[in-house]
Scaffold this motif. Structure first.
Motif, PDB file in Angstrom:
ATOM      1  N   VAL A   1       3.372  80.314  46.633  1.00  0.00           N
ATOM      2  CA  VAL A   1       4.188  79.997  45.436  1.00  0.00           C
ATOM      3  C   VAL A   1       3.415  78.602  44.802  1.00  0.00           C
ATOM      4  N   SER A   2       3.224  77.956  45.869  1.00  0.00           N
ATOM      5  CA  SER A   2       2.561  76.439  45.412  1.00  0.00           C
ATOM      6  C   SER A   2       1.361  76.940  44.574  1.00  0.00           C
ATOM      7  N   LYS A   3       0.458  77.864  45.161  1.00  0.00           N
ATOM      8  CA  LYS A   3      -1.023  78.188  44.401  1.00  0.00           C
ATOM      9  C   LYS A   3      -0.633  78.779  43.017  1.00  0.00           C
ATOM     10  N   TYR A   4       0.266  79.502  42.957  1.00  0.00           N
ATOM     11  CA  TYR A   4       0.629  80.071  41.629  1.00  0.00           C
ATOM     12  C   TYR A   4       1.033  78.835  40.669  1.00  0.00           C
ATOM     13  N   HIS A   5       1.875  77.904  41.178  1.00  0.00           N
ATOM     14  CA  HIS A   5       2.157  76.835  40.404  1.00  0.00           C
ATOM     15  C   HIS A   5       0.900  76.215  39.965  1.00  0.00           C
ATOM     16  N   LYS A   6       0.136  75.929  40.695  1.00  0.00           N
ATOM     17  CA  LYS A   6      -1.225  75.183  40.126  1.00  0.00           C
ATOM     18  C   LYS A   6      -1.998  75.948  39.051  1.00  0.00           C
ATOM     19  N   VAL A   7      -1.810  77.280  39.022  1.00  0.00           N
ATOM     20  CA  VAL A   7      -2.468  77.981  38.127  1.00  0.00           C
ATOM     21  C   VAL A   7      -1.809  78.266  36.759  1.00  0.00           C
ATOM     22  N   PHE A   8      -0.503  78.499  36.854  1.00  0.00           N
ATOM     23  CA  PHE A   8       0.648  79.028  35.710  1.00  0.00           C
ATOM     24  C   PHE A   8       1.460  77.860  35.441  1.00  0.00           C
ATOM     25  N   ASN A   9       1.448  76.600  36.216  1.00  0.00           N
ATOM     26  CA  ASN A   9       2.516  75.617  35.725  1.00  0.00           C
ATOM     27  C   ASN A   9       1.835  74.153  36.168  1.00  0.00           C
ATOM     28  N   ALA A  10       0.490  74.073  35.560  1.00  0.00           N
ATOM     29  CA  ALA A  10      -0.176  72.940  36.286  1.00  0.00           C
ATOM     30  C   ALA A  10       0.656  71.304  35.864  1.00  0.00           C
ATOM     31  N   GLY A  11       1.138  71.530  34.567  1.00  0.00           N
ATOM     32  CA  GLY A  11       1.688  70.288  34.145  1.00  0.00           C
ATOM     33  C   GLY A  11       2.805  69.547  35.101  1.00  0.00           C
ATOM     34  N   GLU A  12       3.571  70.549  36.236  1.00  0.00           N
ATOM     35  CA  GLU A  12       4.467  70.112  37.232  1.00  0.00           C
ATOM     36  C   GLU A  12       4.063  70.247  38.571  1.00  0.00           C
ATOM     37  N   TYR A  13       2.672  70.782  38.674  1.00  0.00           N
ATOM     38  CA  TYR A  13       2.269  70.983  40.095  1.00  0.00           C
ATOM     39  C   TYR A  13       2.270  70.259  41.009  1.00  0.00           C
ATOM     40  N   GLU A  14       1.749  68.743  40.630  1.00  0.00           N
ATOM     41  CA  GLU A  14       1.681  67.800  41.426  1.00  0.00           C
ATOM     42  C   GLU A  14       3.145  67.111  42.084  1.00  0.00           C
ATOM     43  N   ASN A  15       4.274  67.217  40.969  1.00  0.00           N
ATOM     44  CA  ASN A  15       5.445  66.734  41.144  1.00  0.00           C
ATOM     45  C   ASN A  15       5.982  67.802  42.088  1.00  0.00           C
ATOM     46  N   ILE A  16       5.841  69.134  42.170  1.00  0.00           N
ATOM     47  CA  ILE A  16       6.298  70.155  42.774  1.00  0.00           C
ATOM     48  C   ILE A  16       5.729  69.844  44.179  1.00  0.00           C
ATOM     49  N   CYS A  17       4.655  69.658  44.455  1.00  0.00           N
ATOM     50  CA  CYS A  17       4.147  69.537  45.709  1.00  0.00           C
ATOM     51  C   CYS A  17       4.538  68.250  46.458  1.00  0.00           C
ATOM     52  N   GLU A  18       4.865  66.989  45.853  1.00  0.00           N
ATOM     53  CA  GLU A  18       5.120  66.096  46.463  1.00  0.00           C
ATOM     54  C   GLU A  18       6.787  66.170  46.625  1.00  0.00           C
ATOM     55  N   SER A  19       7.474  66.840  45.739  1.00  0.00           N
ATOM     56  CA  SER A  19       8.941  67.130  46.263  1.00  0.00           C
ATOM     57  C   SER A  19       8.990  67.967  47.389  1.00  0.00           C
ATOM     58  N   CYS A  20       8.084  69.009  47.467  1.00  0.00           N
ATOM     59  CA  CYS A  20       8.101  69.958  48.589  1.00  0.00           C
ATOM     60  C   CYS A  20       7.750  69.081  49.903  1.00  0.00           C
ATOM     61  N   LYS A  21       6.852  68.405  49.832  1.00  0.00           N
ATOM     62  CA  LYS A  21       6.296  67.698  51.342  1.00  0.00           C
ATOM     63  C   LYS A  21       7.449  66.724  51.485  1.00  0.00           C
ATOM     64  N   LYS A  22       8.318  66.196  50.722  1.00  0.00           N
ATOM     65  CA  LYS A  22       9.486  65.352  50.948  1.00  0.00           C
ATOM     66  C   LYS A  22      10.865  66.052  51.286  1.00  0.00           C
ATOM     67  N   GLY A  23      10.766  67.643  51.054  1.00  0.00           N
ATOM     68  CA  GLY A  23      11.932  68.200  51.466  1.00  0.00           C
ATOM     69  C   GLY A  23      12.867  68.134  50.206  1.00  0.00           C
ATOM     70  N   ALA A  24      12.465  67.685  49.192  1.00  0.00           N
ATOM     71  CA  ALA A  24      13.386  67.266  47.960  1.00  0.00           C
ATOM     72  C   ALA A  24      13.672  68.597  47.050  1.00  0.00           C
ATOM     73  N   ILE A  25      12.543  69.685  47.163  1.00  0.00           N
ATOM     74  CA  ILE A  25      13.076  70.738  46.669  1.00  0.00           C
ATOM     75  C   ILE A  25      12.727  71.931  47.663  1.00  0.00           C
ATOM     76  N   GLY A  26      13.758  72.959  47.565  1.00  0.00           N
ATOM     77  CA  GLY A  26      13.840  73.996  48.063  1.00  0.00           C
ATOM     78  C   GLY A  26      13.107  75.180  47.972  1.00  0.00           C
ATOM     79  N   CYS A  27      12.706  76.188  48.538  1.00  0.00           N
ATOM     80  CA  CYS A  27      11.897  77.288  48.199  1.00  0.00           C
ATOM     81  C   CYS A  27      12.463  78.045  47.100  1.00  0.00           C
ATOM     82  N   VAL A  28      13.681  78.196  47.167  1.00  0.00           N
ATOM     83  CA  VAL A  28      14.692  78.959  46.193  1.00  0.00           C
ATOM     84  C   VAL A  28      14.432  78.375  44.826  1.00  0.00           C
TER      85      VAL A  28
END
Length: 338
Positions: free
Chosen positions: A248-275
């Protein structure tokens, strides 16, 4: 360039080639653009199911038109309607050895992918019976497809580099033997890596059941995204994630590039769940696909118009192919005249 009509086209086709084709046709940099529906090539491993190929000719044309390929700027045509492509391939076969075809990395990979077994025994149901000659000689057929239109540029993914290199070899050999006749094409490599499947497979494929199709309804896209493979080590939604191993992260990089870095950081911190992460991706994908769906709906309701577009394109391609064959036969001293 073109696609085999063995099924509807998916997001992998879009990022790998379709998006680029639309950019090229609108750039004004090229006098002519030819995009082929490769039905004859599709038959090389679907000879026992021609109806599948026939039905998907229109499906691929619908996908082409829905993403923005414009018949006023790009010639869309059907491979089997241009008989000169077969004739050129026949002449080129005399310039290529069996050993050279066997060394082609793309040919070897495709043979393995389709389960063809060289020298398979009669009655062997574990592997498909041998390698069809048409499939084996695909690089020669592709050289014909390219040179028939005097193509200077061929947009391809990295996996197709060996095929274009073989085309260039054929052009060199023909021109060396018969005189300067054929145009040597350059490769234009895709700037996007191959899109992996939702199941984590390295390839998104029609036959693998891991693809999002350009024509999928919004709810189907959401359903598929919610089933996508994520970080298996993440149990609770507030556990730290590893976006580098998440589809899902790899798809964000391609199709949601503007939010990709924020999503990755939130994922690493456990601030955003997979759903939540999947829902955000599904929303981005549906924003991308909705205009395609609308345009496709128009052409779905006007299939006669689609048929006319590809038949008109095929007539144009046929005329150009005929001119090239005439030049080739003259160079070979086998042209008798009108």
């Amino acid at each position: 360039t073109g696609d085999r009509p063995t099924g509807r086209l998916h997001l992998g086709h879009f990022v790998g080639s379709l998006r680029r084709r639309v950019e090229l046709q609108n750039s004004g940099e090229f006098d002519e653009i030819f995009i082929m529906i490769a039905d004859a090539q599709a038959l090389t491993d679907n000879a026992d199911n021609p109806e599948k190929v026939r039905q998907n000719i229109i499906e691929v044309a619908l996908d082409y038109l829905s993403v923005g390929l414009d018949p006023a700027k790009s010639t869309l045509f059907i491979q089997s309607q241009v008989a000169e492509l077969c004739e050129l391939a026949f002449y080129y076969m005399n310039l290529v050895t069996v050993q050279r075809l066997q060394r082609n990395p793309t040919v070897k990979a495709e043979i393995a992918l389709r389960g063809f077994a060289e020298g398979a025994a009669e009655g062997d149901t574990t592997q498909r019976q041998g390698i069809p000659v048409g499939f084996f000689t695909y690089p020669i057929s592709q050289a014909s497809d390219i040179t028939a239109f005097r193509a200077t540029t061929v947009p391809v993914g990295e996996d197709q580099e060996p095929m274009i290199e073989q085309t260039r070899e054929i052009v060199h050999k023909f021109n060396a033997v018969y005189g300067e006749t054929l145009v040597e094409p350059d490769m234009m490599l895709s700037d996007c890596p191959r899109l992996m499947g939702l199941d984590g497979n390295a390839k998104m494929g029609k036959s693998l059941g891991n693809a999002i199709y350009l024509s999928d309804p919004a709810e189907e896209v959401r359903k598929k995204v919610m089933s996508a493979v994520t970080d298996a080590s993440r149990i609770k939604k507030d556990d730290p994630g590893h976006p580098d191993i998440c589809v899902v992260s790899k798809y964000h990089k391609v199709f949601n590039a503007g939010e990709y870095e924020n999503i990755c950081e939130s994922c690493k911190k456990g601030a955003i769940g997979c759903v939540a992460c999947k829902k955000a991706l599904a929303a981005s994908l549906n924003d991308l696909l909705e205009p395609f769906r609308e345009k496709r709906a128009y052409y779905e309701a006007h299939r006669d118009e689609v048929r006319d577009i590809i038949l008109t394109g095929s007539e144009k391609a046929n005329k150009i192919g005929n001119e090239t064959v005439k030049e080739v036969k003259e160079a070979m001293h086998i042209y008798i005249g009108d």
